[in-house]
Design a protein around this motif. Sequence first.
Motif, PDB file in Angstrom:
ATOM      1  N   HIS A 176       0.750  -1.239  -0.060  1.00 11.61           N
ATOM      2  CA  HIS A 176       0.116  -0.028  -0.045  1.00 11.61           C
ATOM      3  C   HIS A 176       0.823   1.247   0.024  1.00 11.61           C
ATOM      4  O   HIS A 176       0.562   2.100  -0.650  1.00 11.61           O
ATOM      5  N   LEU A 177       1.905   1.232   0.660  1.00  9.91           N
ATOM      6  CA  LEU A 177       2.768   2.391   0.704  1.00  9.91           C
ATOM      7  C   LEU A 177       3.603   2.658  -0.587  1.00  9.91           C
ATOM      8  O   LEU A 177       3.513   3.744  -0.909  1.00  9.91           O
ATOM      9  N   ILE A 178       3.902   1.592  -1.055  1.00  2.00           N
ATOM     10  CA  ILE A 178       4.497   1.728  -2.194  1.00  2.00           C
ATOM     11  C   ILE A 178       3.522   2.385  -3.358  1.00  2.00           C
ATOM     12  O   ILE A 178       4.026   3.087  -4.249  1.00  2.00           O
ATOM     13  N   GLY A 179       2.331   1.813  -3.461  1.00  2.00           N
ATOM     14  CA  GLY A 179       1.290   2.464  -4.350  1.00  2.00           C
ATOM     15  C   GLY A 179       1.144   3.835  -3.753  1.00  2.00           C
ATOM     16  O   GLY A 179       0.997   4.431  -5.132  1.00  2.00           O
ATOM     17  N   SER A 180       1.057   4.010  -2.848  1.00  2.00           N
ATOM     18  CA  SER A 180       1.026   5.647  -2.597  1.00  2.00           C
ATOM     19  C   SER A 180       2.128   6.329  -3.116  1.00  2.00           C
ATOM     20  O   SER A 180       1.795   7.670  -2.905  1.00  2.00           O
ATOM     21  N   GLN A 181       3.269   5.964  -2.957  1.00  2.00           N
ATOM     22  CA  GLN A 181       4.378   6.534  -3.485  1.00  2.00           C
ATOM     23  C   GLN A 181       4.404   6.730  -4.819  1.00  2.00           C
ATOM     24  O   GLN A 181       4.788   7.815  -5.485  1.00  2.00           O
ATOM     25  N   VAL A 182       4.118   5.561  -5.812  1.00  2.00           N
ATOM     26  CA  VAL A 182       4.343   5.673  -7.154  1.00  2.00           C
ATOM     27  C   VAL A 182       2.974   6.012  -8.123  1.00  2.00           C
ATOM     28  O   VAL A 182       3.112   6.526  -9.139  1.00  2.00           O
ATOM     29  N   LEU A 183       1.929   5.716  -7.367  1.00  2.00           N
ATOM     30  CA  LEU A 183       0.761   5.855  -8.244  1.00  2.00           C
ATOM     31  C   LEU A 183       0.289   7.436  -8.397  1.00  2.00           C
ATOM     32  O   LEU A 183      -0.189   7.816  -9.772  1.00  2.00           O
ATOM     33  N   PRO A 184       0.445   8.293  -7.672  1.00  2.00           N
ATOM     34  CA  PRO A 184       0.322   9.766  -7.848  1.00  2.00           C
ATOM     35  C   PRO A 184       1.153  10.150  -9.241  1.00  2.00           C
ATOM     36  O   PRO A 184       0.433  10.778 -10.256  1.00  2.00           O
ATOM     37  N   GLY A 185       2.089   9.814  -9.345  1.00  2.00           N
ATOM     38  CA  GLY A 185       3.205  10.012 -10.682  1.00  2.00           C
ATOM     39  C   GLY A 185       2.582   9.353 -11.883  1.00  2.00           C
ATOM     40  O   GLY A 185       2.330  10.034 -12.728  1.00  2.00           O
ATOM     41  N   ILE A 186       2.312   7.998 -11.713  1.00  2.00           N
ATOM     42  CA  ILE A 186       1.642   7.331 -12.856  1.00  2.00           C
ATOM     43  C   ILE A 186       0.169   7.944 -13.224  1.00  2.00           C
ATOM     44  O   ILE A 186      -0.081   8.115 -14.651  1.00  2.00           O
ATOM     45  N   ASN A 187      -0.446   8.385 -12.104  1.00  2.00           N
ATOM     46  CA  ASN A 187      -1.835   8.874 -12.236  1.00  2.00           C
ATOM     47  C   ASN A 187      -1.725  10.305 -13.316  1.00  2.00           C
ATOM     48  O   ASN A 187      -2.508  10.974 -13.719  1.00  2.00           O
ATOM     49  N   THR A 188      -0.490  11.055 -12.777  1.00  2.43           N
ATOM     50  CA  THR A 188      -0.398  12.312 -13.528  1.00  2.43           C
ATOM     51  C   THR A 188      -0.418  12.124 -14.867  1.00  2.43           C
ATOM     52  O   THR A 188      -0.878  13.008 -15.771  1.00  2.43           O
ATOM     53  N   GLN A 189       0.313  11.055 -15.421  1.00  2.00           N
ATOM     54  CA  GLN A 189       0.185  10.724 -16.810  1.00  2.00           C
ATOM     55  C   GLN A 189      -1.121  10.368 -17.430  1.00  2.00           C
ATOM     56  O   GLN A 189      -1.273  10.688 -18.563  1.00  2.00           O
ATOM     57  N   PHE A 190      -1.764   9.762 -16.672  1.00  2.00           N
ATOM     58  CA  PHE A 190      -3.393   9.629 -17.107  1.00  2.00           C
ATOM     59  C   PHE A 190      -4.148  11.109 -17.328  1.00  2.00           C
ATOM     60  O   PHE A 190      -4.564  11.036 -18.373  1.00  2.00           O
TER      61      PHE A 190
END
Length: 249
Positions: free
Chosen positions: A178-192
């Motif tokens: 979950h912590l890893i997701g919280s760290q990397v998903l905002p950047g990934i979702n910025t691309q969306f």
Amino acid sequence: MRIVKMLVLLLVVSLLFSTSTFAKSGNAKESLVSLGDSIPYGYNLTKNDNASTSKYAFPYLIGDDGDVRVRNLSEPGWKTEQMLSSLQSDQKFRQAVRHADYITLNIGNNDLLQALEVAQFKSGGDPVKFVDFLQEEITDSNLFGNIGEIIIETRTLTDAPIVIYNVYNPFQLDDPLHLIGSQVLPGINTQFTTIATYFNAQYGDVVLADAYLAFGQEQAKYVIPGDIHPTIEGQIKLAEIGLDALNLY
């Protein structure tokens, strides 16, 4: 007398147009086509029955609320490459999209999960290496390039509004991932967000549904325990943000 005749003519014309419009709205529902993976498929919502799409999946909930017909073309396990290939060559997909009034697109989750697994293996538990390997795997997967090509291909078939879903954090709060997701998903979702903004400027009627923000830290409510798929409550939430996006039209 001439004025009276003109008024009568205008009345007849207006009645003809209104009758035609009423007949269309009365006899034919608009249609929504769902393109995606196991999330819009409704995977694991019904115990031991994943042979077909679930009526509790968010595309059908949107259809019920918006009174539109739903064609759910989602496939469990699909990645962006498979979706693109089907849109380019499968007549079932092409015909469905061609006749759609609205489209939802929820794809890329399996690309990311595969990248996550490979990065975990390659990094050997090193968090710095993990992030580097993850970015490398995402780039190699051509995830966002494929999504762009999916939108371009879709636009060759229809000008229907397209709602793109980004990625929610699928891991429970007590899961180290979950912590890893919280760290990397905002950047990934910025691309969306960038993709939706770019193609909306290019073609119009392309909008983002922010699943990451909608689920927030409520995985216990919205994600099936021991799974990564949405609960019924999660599907309802995905339907809500999809409807909010479609209400623009």
